[in-house]
Design a protein around this motif. Structure first.
Motif, PDB file in Angstrom:
ATOM      1  N   ASN A 189      40.952  15.209 -43.486  1.00  0.00           N
ATOM      2  CA  ASN A 189      40.161  15.851 -43.124  1.00  0.00           C
ATOM      3  C   ASN A 189      39.909  17.346 -43.875  1.00  0.00           C
ATOM      4  O   ASN A 189      38.917  18.032 -44.635  1.00  0.00           O
ATOM      5  CB  ASN A 189      40.896  17.342 -42.197  1.00  0.00           C
ATOM      6  CG  ASN A 189      41.701  18.220 -42.918  1.00  0.00           C
ATOM      7  OD1 ASN A 189      42.130  18.061 -44.085  1.00  0.00           O
ATOM      8  ND2 ASN A 189      42.895  18.546 -41.626  1.00  0.00           N
ATOM      9  N   LYS A 190      39.996  17.068 -45.594  1.00  0.00           N
ATOM     10  CA  LYS A 190      39.739  17.546 -46.643  1.00  0.00           C
ATOM     11  C   LYS A 190      39.514  16.380 -47.730  1.00  0.00           C
ATOM     12  O   LYS A 190      40.159  15.594 -47.788  1.00  0.00           O
ATOM     13  CB  LYS A 190      40.319  18.566 -47.951  1.00  0.00           C
ATOM     14  CG  LYS A 190      40.393  20.263 -46.305  1.00  0.00           C
ATOM     15  CD  LYS A 190      41.116  21.408 -46.898  1.00  0.00           C
ATOM     16  CE  LYS A 190      41.319  21.884 -46.363  1.00  0.00           C
ATOM     17  NZ  LYS A 190      42.266  22.967 -47.037  1.00  0.00           N
ATOM     18  N   GLY A 191      38.191  16.355 -48.756  1.00  0.00           N
ATOM     19  CA  GLY A 191      38.233  14.831 -49.986  1.00  0.00           C
ATOM     20  C   GLY A 191      38.067  14.502 -48.929  1.00  0.00           C
ATOM     21  O   GLY A 191      36.521  13.932 -49.068  1.00  0.00           O
ATOM     22  N   LEU A 192      38.342  13.268 -49.288  1.00  0.00           N
ATOM     23  CA  LEU A 192      37.881  12.203 -48.668  1.00  0.00           C
ATOM     24  C   LEU A 192      38.075  12.316 -47.420  1.00  0.00           C
ATOM     25  O   LEU A 192      38.937  11.780 -46.363  1.00  0.00           O
ATOM     26  CB  LEU A 192      38.698  10.627 -49.282  1.00  0.00           C
ATOM     27  CG  LEU A 192      38.068   8.975 -48.873  1.00  0.00           C
ATOM     28  CD1 LEU A 192      36.342   9.178 -49.094  1.00  0.00           C
ATOM     29  CD2 LEU A 192      38.613   8.579 -48.716  1.00  0.00           C
ATOM     30  N   VAL A 193      36.954  12.352 -46.271  1.00  0.00           N
ATOM     31  CA  VAL A 193      36.497  12.287 -45.362  1.00  0.00           C
ATOM     32  C   VAL A 193      35.853  11.456 -44.619  1.00  0.00           C
ATOM     33  O   VAL A 193      35.963  10.622 -43.234  1.00  0.00           O
ATOM     34  CB  VAL A 193      36.091  13.586 -44.688  1.00  0.00           C
ATOM     35  CG1 VAL A 193      37.469  14.925 -44.883  1.00  0.00           C
ATOM     36  CG2 VAL A 193      34.652  13.994 -44.958  1.00  0.00           C
ATOM     37  N   GLU A 194      34.548  10.392 -45.600  1.00  0.00           N
ATOM     38  CA  GLU A 194      34.022   9.113 -44.410  1.00  0.00           C
ATOM     39  C   GLU A 194      34.876   7.893 -44.667  1.00  0.00           C
ATOM     40  O   GLU A 194      35.104   7.897 -46.142  1.00  0.00           O
ATOM     41  CB  GLU A 194      32.711   9.667 -45.140  1.00  0.00           C
ATOM     42  CG  GLU A 194      32.041  10.948 -44.661  1.00  0.00           C
ATOM     43  CD  GLU A 194      31.915  10.088 -44.249  1.00  0.00           C
ATOM     44  OE1 GLU A 194      31.257   9.111 -43.041  1.00  0.00           O
ATOM     45  OE2 GLU A 194      31.330  11.303 -43.011  1.00  0.00           O
ATOM     46  N   PRO A 195      35.394   7.987 -44.284  1.00  0.00           N
ATOM     47  CA  PRO A 195      35.539   5.586 -44.208  1.00  0.00           C
ATOM     48  C   PRO A 195      34.373   5.171 -44.679  1.00  0.00           C
ATOM     49  O   PRO A 195      33.226   5.608 -44.150  1.00  0.00           O
ATOM     50  CB  PRO A 195      36.350   5.330 -42.979  1.00  0.00           C
ATOM     51  CG  PRO A 195      35.013   5.832 -42.015  1.00  0.00           C
ATOM     52  CD  PRO A 195      35.083   7.933 -42.669  1.00  0.00           C
ATOM     53  N   THR A 196      35.048   3.904 -46.092  1.00  0.00           N
ATOM     54  CA  THR A 196      34.460   2.938 -46.759  1.00  0.00           C
ATOM     55  C   THR A 196      34.364   2.215 -45.820  1.00  0.00           C
ATOM     56  O   THR A 196      35.104   1.422 -44.550  1.00  0.00           O
ATOM     57  CB  THR A 196      34.631   2.828 -47.708  1.00  0.00           C
ATOM     58  OG1 THR A 196      36.526   2.108 -47.328  1.00  0.00           O
ATOM     59  CG2 THR A 196      35.292   4.333 -48.216  1.00  0.00           C
ATOM     60  N   ASP A 197      32.974   1.303 -46.123  1.00  0.00           N
ATOM     61  CA  ASP A 197      33.219  -0.087 -45.169  1.00  0.00           C
ATOM     62  C   ASP A 197      33.992  -0.847 -45.129  1.00  0.00           C
ATOM     63  O   ASP A 197      34.881  -1.842 -44.503  1.00  0.00           O
ATOM     64  CB  ASP A 197      32.396  -1.055 -44.844  1.00  0.00           C
ATOM     65  CG  ASP A 197      30.265  -0.348 -45.180  1.00  0.00           C
ATOM     66  OD1 ASP A 197      30.859   1.108 -44.242  1.00  0.00           O
ATOM     67  OD2 ASP A 197      29.378  -1.117 -45.418  1.00  0.00           O
ATOM     68  N   GLY A 198      35.074  -0.403 -46.105  1.00  0.00           N
ATOM     69  CA  GLY A 198      36.164  -1.943 -47.024  1.00  0.00           C
ATOM     70  C   GLY A 198      37.710  -0.955 -45.583  1.00  0.00           C
ATOM     71  O   GLY A 198      38.889  -1.331 -45.807  1.00  0.00           O
ATOM     72  N   MET A 199      37.167   0.419 -45.504  1.00  0.00           N
ATOM     73  CA  MET A 199      38.450   0.477 -44.413  1.00  0.00           C
ATOM     74  C   MET A 199      38.417   0.471 -43.577  1.00  0.00           C
ATOM     75  O   MET A 199      39.542   0.265 -42.848  1.00  0.00           O
ATOM     76  CB  MET A 199      38.730   2.764 -44.678  1.00  0.00           C
ATOM     77  CG  MET A 199      39.732   2.581 -44.253  1.00  0.00           C
ATOM     78  SD  MET A 199      39.989   5.079 -44.177  1.00  0.00           S
ATOM     79  CE  MET A 199      39.828   5.149 -45.833  1.00  0.00           C
ATOM     80  N   LEU A 200      36.919   0.839 -43.050  1.00  0.00           N
ATOM     81  CA  LEU A 200      36.630   0.414 -41.268  1.00  0.00           C
ATOM     82  C   LEU A 200      36.849  -1.458 -41.433  1.00  0.00           C
ATOM     83  O   LEU A 200      37.753  -1.228 -40.452  1.00  0.00           O
ATOM     84  CB  LEU A 200      35.280   0.473 -41.432  1.00  0.00           C
ATOM     85  CG  LEU A 200      34.884   2.080 -41.141  1.00  0.00           C
ATOM     86  CD1 LEU A 200      33.360   1.819 -41.020  1.00  0.00           C
ATOM     87  CD2 LEU A 200      35.805   2.925 -40.462  1.00  0.00           C
ATOM     88  N   LEU A 201      37.127  -2.056 -42.430  1.00  0.00           N
ATOM     89  CA  LEU A 201      37.161  -3.612 -42.118  1.00  0.00           C
ATOM     90  C   LEU A 201      38.278  -4.033 -41.753  1.00  0.00           C
ATOM     91  O   LEU A 201      38.969  -4.535 -41.294  1.00  0.00           O
ATOM     92  CB  LEU A 201      36.100  -4.342 -43.260  1.00  0.00           C
ATOM     93  CG  LEU A 201      34.977  -4.606 -43.130  1.00  0.00           C
ATOM     94  CD1 LEU A 201      34.066  -4.931 -43.996  1.00  0.00           C
ATOM     95  CD2 LEU A 201      34.165  -5.456 -41.552  1.00  0.00           C
ATOM     96  N   GLY A 202      39.464  -2.919 -42.810  1.00  0.00           N
ATOM     97  CA  GLY A 202      40.780  -3.196 -42.775  1.00  0.00           C
ATOM     98  C   GLY A 202      41.055  -2.809 -41.678  1.00  0.00           C
ATOM     99  O   GLY A 202      42.357  -3.015 -41.085  1.00  0.00           O
ATOM    100  N   ILE A 203      40.854  -1.813 -41.022  1.00  0.00           N
ATOM    101  CA  ILE A 203      41.320  -1.070 -39.355  1.00  0.00           C
ATOM    102  C   ILE A 203      41.183  -2.078 -38.473  1.00  0.00           C
ATOM    103  O   ILE A 203      41.901  -2.446 -37.969  1.00  0.00           O
ATOM    104  CB  ILE A 203      40.263   0.091 -39.579  1.00  0.00           C
ATOM    105  CG1 ILE A 203      40.817   1.190 -39.958  1.00  0.00           C
ATOM    106  CG2 ILE A 203      40.539   0.392 -37.749  1.00  0.00           C
ATOM    107  CD1 ILE A 203      40.436   2.800 -40.082  1.00  0.00           C
TER     108      ILE A 203
END
Length: 280
Positions: free
Chosen positions: A111-125
């Protein structure tokens, strides 16, 4: 692309304190976020992802008193999927009365710092979900933690993506490649001399003969690196691994000292250089 799994032994997970409860099938998967601040530097440094997953396990076991990390799988910005409790095991992160219905997959955003998932993270999910369907009997549902439990998890950006049906990210339109900077390489006794610029991750990405020569030398030494003449996050990841192996500060930047060390000393190459620091 096959799932890029990070086994528990690779992220040096602690052994669970007891036996897992079995889970043979679920309605699907619930997606989570950390609920705290995530250092944005994990996007450029996979070692930080490994450290963060270990911190989460420590918090769950020592703070919550759980037997293990509460998530089934964890996805990081580099499209790598960490094995948590894994398939066929009851998670603990969904909340009381919620765990048997869905597996739990964490995306390393907060909820702070990195809050937007990268495309790589969405693909990992999505890779983790496919894996749990294939190996754990997960159903078709993809929900957020807040579906059925009073919480803000998995945060606005991830939940908005889930509400859209968890679509697979589209490939970004290709950008015209910048002109390759002319780099003169001088040889002294057959050894390329440092060309005078520090190789590092930049936008647009650095490219040139010096990048390719350095990549070629690391590849010849047994390090797994793409020899493509572009200095991106993967090259920086290998660079950090090489720097640690040679006793240099792991900056991920090829400065004059790192360049010289590339030709002057040969460390043993690990199986996956730069991915996990086995010394810590």
């Amino acid at each position: 692309m096959a799932i890029d799994l990070v086994a528990r032994s690779e992220w040096r997970a602690r052994a669970p304190k007891g036996s897992y409860s079995s889970l043979h099938s679920t309605k699907g998967v619930k997606v989570h976020y950390t609920g705290g601040r995530v250092d944005p530097r994990i996007v450029d440094d996979h070692d930080r992802c490994v450290a963060l997953v270990r911190e989460i396990q420590d918090y769950h076991m020592d703070g919550n008193g759980w037997m293990d990390i509460g998530y089934s799988m964890v996805a990081c910005p580099h499209r790598k999927v960490f094995v948590g409790r894994g398939p066929r095991h009851l998670p603990a992160a969904n909340g009381p009365g919620q765990n048997s219905g869905h597996y739990a997959v964490l995306g390393l955003v907060g909820n702070k710092g990195l809050v937007e998932p990268t495309d790589g993270m969405l693909l990992g999910i999505l890779d983790a979900i496919d894996y749990l369907r294939a190996h754990g009997g997960a159903g078709r549902e993809i929900k957020g933690h807040q579906d059925g439990y009073p919480t803000d998890c998995p945060g606005g950006p991830l939940y908005a993506w889930i509400r859209k049906g968890a679509p697979r990210p589209k490939a970004s339109p290709s950008k015209p490649a910048p002109e390759e900077e002319p780099i003169k390489i001088t040889l002294v006794d057959g050894v390329p001399q440092w060309p005078g610029r520090v190789l590092r991750v930049t936008e647009p990405m650095m490219r040139g003969a010096d990048v390719r020569i350095w990549q070629e030398k690391l590849a010849k030494r047994g390090w797994k690196i793409d020899v493509d003449g572009w200095y991106g996050p993967k090259s920086a990841l290998v660079c950090r691994g090489y720097q640690r192996a040679t006793g240099l500060s792991p900056t991920g930047k090829v400065d004059e000292q790192t360049w010289a060390m590339t030709w002057s000393w040969r460390p043993p190459a690990p199986c996956e250089p730069g991915m996990v620091d086995e010394a810590n």
